[in-house]
Design an enzyme around this catalytic site. Structure first.
Site, PDB file in Angstrom:
ATOM      1  CE  LYS A   1      19.079 -14.254  47.771  1.00  0.00           C
ATOM      2  NZ  LYS A   1      18.499 -14.178  46.394  1.00  0.00           N
TER       3      LYS A   1
ATOM      4  CE1 TYR B   1      16.187 -12.608  48.946  1.00  0.00           C
ATOM      5  CE2 TYR B   1      14.540 -13.112  47.282  1.00  0.00           C
ATOM      6  CZ  TYR B   1      15.668 -12.429  47.671  1.00  0.00           C
ATOM      7  OH  TYR B   1      16.276 -11.566  46.797  1.00  0.00           O
TER       8      TYR B   1
END
Length: 290
Positions: free
Chosen positions: A165, A137
């Site tokens: 992500k 992330y």
């Protein structure tokens, strides 16, 4: 359950009671609503789930309850990222003992501001300790540190690191789609880039807006997959101001206001986050057209 069929993953809010405790009784309605509106995976205890204000025990209770409710229908991804590598390692080892968790989400270490080698070693250490697949992330707007594309590509060679992500913009997303291994999944973490990421060959979006516009986002992706680019682009253009409204004040205040307005009660936020003012809420609801 792997992520290959998960193109729209909802970064799920955490419902709270008026007292500030997690409202576990509200979870069944929220989960049913998300599933009915084409959520294809959920992230628990992420940014939108207000993870900084959840205790470790609360996170475990939340994970267990969602596992029971979803019952294997879609992937469940649990946030484990901290700015302490040893703590993150301990957490991923603990979650590996819980049946029903499909992957973990590990954020770039925040506040410490490590360099690229520090980030690489952080994620490599977690990956070597984890029995679960890991989604990186990268959200430099929140962490004050950015995982560069070259570092992500190094990490993508590790067996347990299966996706990212990415919130560092379309240039980074484009380069990762082009250069990463074909089985490495690239998600945008920005709703406004949901169309572009998919059109470029990415996996999809890890979304806040899917709480409210999941069905429309699903239609957009269906149109893309069917080769109907004009229709998909039209849906994205129509959604963009609504997506932006969901971030017009600190998230997840707008999406919680929207869900409450839609009759999906999720309560308030925990400090230091605060609810929308009445004026903000009226403006947001008007823009969302719900």
């Amino acid at each position: 359950m792997d992520l290959t069929n998960a193109t729209i993953i909802t970064a799920m809010v955490t419902p709270f009671q008026e007292s500030g405790e997690i409202d576990f009784d509200k979870l069944p309605q929220l989960v049913d609503y998300l599933l009915a509106n084409h959520t294809e995976g959920v992230i628990l205890a992420g940014t939108t789930g207000e993870s900084p204000t959840l205790t470790h025990e609360e996170e475990l209770q939340l994970f267990q309850r969602i596992i029971e409710l979803i019952d294997g229908r879609i992937p469940i991804i649990c946030g484990v990222g901290t700015n302490d590598t040893r703590d993150s390692v301990a957490f991923v080892k603990e979650l590996a003992t819980i049946a029903g968790i499909d992957a973990v989400l590990a954020v770039v270490p925040y506040y410490n501001k490590p360099n690229q080698e520090g980030m690489y070693q952080h994620f490599k250490t977690i990956a070597e300790a984890s029995e679960l697949p890991i989604i990186l992330y990268n959200v430099p707007g929140r962490t004050a540190a950015c995982l560069e594309v070259e570092t992500t590509l190094r990490l993508a060679q590790l067996e347990k690191i299966v996706a990212i992500k990415e919130c560092a913009g379309l240039d980074a997303i484009t380069e990762l789609i082009e250069r990463a291994p074909k089985d490495f999944l690239v998600y945008t973490g920005e709703d406004g880039l949901a169309f572009a990421t998919k059109a470029l060959g990415g996996q999809g979006v890890i979304s806040v807006a899917s709480h409210v516009f999941g069905s429309s986002m699903y239609e957009m992706y269906q149109a893309l997959e069917q080769g109907n680019l004009p229709e998909a682009a039209k849906i994205q253009r129509q959604l963009l101001p609504k997506m932006n409204a969901l971030f017009s004040v600190p998230s997840p205040a707008p999406v919680k206001a929207a869900l409450n307005h839609l009759g999906i009660p999720v309560g308030n936020l925990r400090l230091p986050l605060v609810a929308c003012t009445p004026e903000e809420e009226q403006r947001i609801i008007r823009t969302l057209e719900i």
